[in-house]
Design a protein around this motif. Structure first.
Motif, PDB file in Angstrom:
ATOM      1  N   LEU A 142      -3.718  -2.590   8.719  1.00  0.00           N
ATOM      2  CA  LEU A 142      -4.282  -3.552   7.875  1.00  0.00           C
ATOM      3  C   LEU A 142      -5.237  -4.256   8.681  1.00  0.00           C
ATOM      4  N   VAL A 148      -7.796  -1.226   4.448  1.00  0.00           N
ATOM      5  CA  VAL A 148      -6.909  -0.065   5.066  1.00  0.00           C
ATOM      6  C   VAL A 148      -7.826   1.169   4.788  1.00  0.00           C
ATOM      7  N   VAL A 194       2.560   0.053   5.449  1.00  0.00           N
ATOM      8  CA  VAL A 194       1.637  -0.659   6.007  1.00  0.00           C
ATOM      9  C   VAL A 194       2.131  -1.519   7.424  1.00  0.00           C
ATOM     10  N   GLY A 217      -5.806  -3.421   0.775  1.00  0.00           N
ATOM     11  CA  GLY A 217      -4.140  -3.408   1.105  1.00  0.00           C
ATOM     12  C   GLY A 217      -3.356  -3.851   0.003  1.00  0.00           C
TER      13      GLY A 217
END
Length: 238
Positions: A142, A148, A194, A217
């Motif tokens: 991230l 992303v 993530v 994200g």
């Protein structure tokens, strides 16, 4: 859709935990499937995760001939350029496990393709040739802006993100030309993870977890699990 958020003490703990979980997930996938398809990422924490996986004794329990490695995004630069995610992954992880070269699905470089569009089309075709696999785990970093892969807020790649593979121009983060999976590919993964660490990610983590869909994200989800592994500094404002 729900996310599971795990807060760890620091960046090293994030990498170590993600690595152990990744190796376990691969081993688990191979108990029920002939092949495991894993999408990896670059970046500081992503590369540290791969390095930790290479050092883990858990790697010995995996049949690496049945594992396929893919990328979430790549910088469209010359082969061997230090900016390329695949070179970092090779040094940190791929060179340390007995995975067949034909199982490593690298995105194209500017030496091999005349344009980033051609590289993106070739990767789309390679995914199709392997049956459009549902990724077992898709790992993402991230950015401090909430990006992303190479999907950036208010950027053409994000607005076209339903595509499987995208050619990215004018990336806000250099190098400007990239290949990226779109949301159409990312969000078909069984598990999307993530990983993020550091105070500089705190605002992006807060806004993504709050569901602000202007941030890429915030809109990545696995079909079975969405897991955020973050350190206490990145979680400070969430």
């Amino acid at each position: 859709m729900k996310r599971r958020v795990v807060v760890l003490p620091d960046a090293n703990a994030v990498a170590q935990t993600a690595a152990a979980r990744l190796l376990t997930a691969i081993a688990d996938a191979l108990t029920v499937e002939e092949r495991a398809h894993i999408v990896i990422t670059g970046g500081t924490v992503g590369t540290a995760t791969l390095a930790a996986a290479a050092e883990s004794p858990l790697r010995e329990s995996i049949d690496w001939t049945s594992v396929h490695i893919w990328w979430g995004d790549e910088r469209f630069v010359a082969a061997g350029d230090p900016d390329r995610n695949e070179g970092q992954a090779q040094a940190a992880f791929l060179g340390h496990v007995p995975i067949p070269e034909e199982n490593i699905h690298r995105m194209g470089d500017s030496d091999s393709f005349a344009s980033v569009e051609a590289a993106a089309a070739a990767y789309h075709a390679e995914i199709a040739e392997h049956g459009n696999p549902q990724w077992d785990v898709l790992l993402l970093g991230l950015g401090p802006d909430g990006h992303v892969a190479s999907l950036f807020p208010q950027h053409h790649g994000f607005t076209q993100a339903a595509a499987t593979v995208l050619a990215i121009h004018d990336s806000p983060k250099p190098p400007p030309t990239r290949v990226s999976l779109g949301l159409g590919a990312i969000n078909r993964a069984r598990q999307v993870w993530v990983v993020a660490a550091g105070e500089g990610k705190a605002e992006a983590v807060r806004d993504c977890l709050a569901g602000n869909e202007s941030y890429p994200g915030a809109v990545v989800f696995g079909t079975e699990q969405t897991l955020w592994l973050i350190d206490s500094a990145a979680a400070a404002r969430a």
